[in-house]
Design an enzyme around this catalytic site. Sequence first.
Site, mmCIF file in Angstrom:
data_model
loop_
_atom_site.group_PDB
_atom_site.id
_atom_site.type_symbol
_atom_site.label_atom_id
_atom_site.label_comp_id
_atom_site.label_asym_id
_atom_site.label_seq_id
_atom_site.Cartn_x
_atom_site.Cartn_y
_atom_site.Cartn_z
ATOM 1 N N CYS A 118 33.700 38.688 38.737
ATOM 2 C CA CYS A 118 34.002 39.033 37.226
ATOM 3 C C CYS A 118 35.331 38.754 36.933
ATOM 4 O O CYS A 118 36.221 39.507 37.425
ATOM 5 C CB CYS A 118 33.163 40.057 36.697
ATOM 6 S SG CYS A 118 33.332 40.369 35.014
ATOM 7 N N HIS A 187 31.853 31.380 43.141
ATOM 8 C CA HIS A 187 32.270 30.447 41.895
ATOM 9 C C HIS A 187 33.371 29.897 42.242
ATOM 10 O O HIS A 187 34.533 30.381 42.479
ATOM 11 C CB HIS A 187 32.345 31.434 40.757
ATOM 12 C CG HIS A 187 32.701 30.696 39.700
ATOM 13 N ND1 HIS A 187 31.731 30.722 38.524
ATOM 14 C CD2 HIS A 187 33.376 29.954 39.057
ATOM 15 C CE1 HIS A 187 32.071 29.991 37.353
ATOM 16 N NE2 HIS A 187 33.428 29.626 37.865
#
Length: 341
Positions: A118, A187
């Site tokens: 995140c 990611h």
Amino acid sequence: MPYTGRGRVLSTLRGIEKVRIGSYQLKNRILLAPMAGITDQPFRKLCAAYGAGLTFSEMMSTNPQVWHTEKSRLRLAHHQAAGINAVQIAGSDPKEIAKAAQINVDYGAEIIDINMGCPAKKVNRKMAGSALLQYPDLVRQILEHVVNAVSVPVTLKIRTGWNKEHRNCVEIAKIAEQSGIQALTIHGRTRECLFEGNAEYDNIKAVKRQVSIPVIANGDITSAEKAKSVLEYTGADAVMIGRGALGNPWLFKSVESLVETGSIVFEPSLDEKCGVILQHIQSLHQFYGEEKGYRIARKHVAWYLQGIQPSSNFKQTFNAITEPQEQLIALEEFFNSIRNG
């Protein structure tokens, strides 16, 4: 080869690879990313119905002060229609995050996913999320504590590094494998990149070459063709779809068809889309209650409109409505006007 207790990729008789995480064999290689404020129970159920092989809850804080709040209760709510109950947690203290993992397992979590990807400032300020990538030793401590604390599989989600000068995803991936992590999602951006620029598939490919646990590629996967090309280029065992699913849950069906069978599935008809959207909004009303449900519905309708009639002024009209039933009536009238237009 018998199952060894570690996440790995199995080959079926037809040659289509299936991903196994712990004792769970996923139905396909297309996963829904955990997204705060988005992947609640209604949305997970919808994406699973359209073919998502695994869905993740919204990120749960490991702060014990919030474990028993109404917000946490809703985030933990699971339904068997959403598939395997995979819960993502975020924190920075090894003992605290291990305790949180145990509590989530007690509440029914079947897979624990640790968030180290995140990029949000409010998360990173607490030395959680992608901020942890700066401290490999702490990463190891957290992973080992959680793996040793629970009997369910533990997975990890990361970015390629904290910034472009410190891309250390290969190092973190090796630590994850050594610590007992059973699947790794990457990611393809650094924390510095946020969601700008293009996903770094080269780095995902590099990680895949260095570890034997399943690697899941995430970032910029917005079509079946893109998912297929990412799988082929990176060698990843699965893909994870995040922003590409917003207002587009039927994307999973298209990706599954092209990736698993090589055939192309066209988008649902307008009638099917309208029916699904109405059901989704109604389920949000029921899940959150009248006081909150209509507010949550607004963002989903905005995303749906982007794929149906992006130039419409209906969004403003819809956002002014404060009664759940009136939202449904307005939506139905809007869809009828499109059909008859």
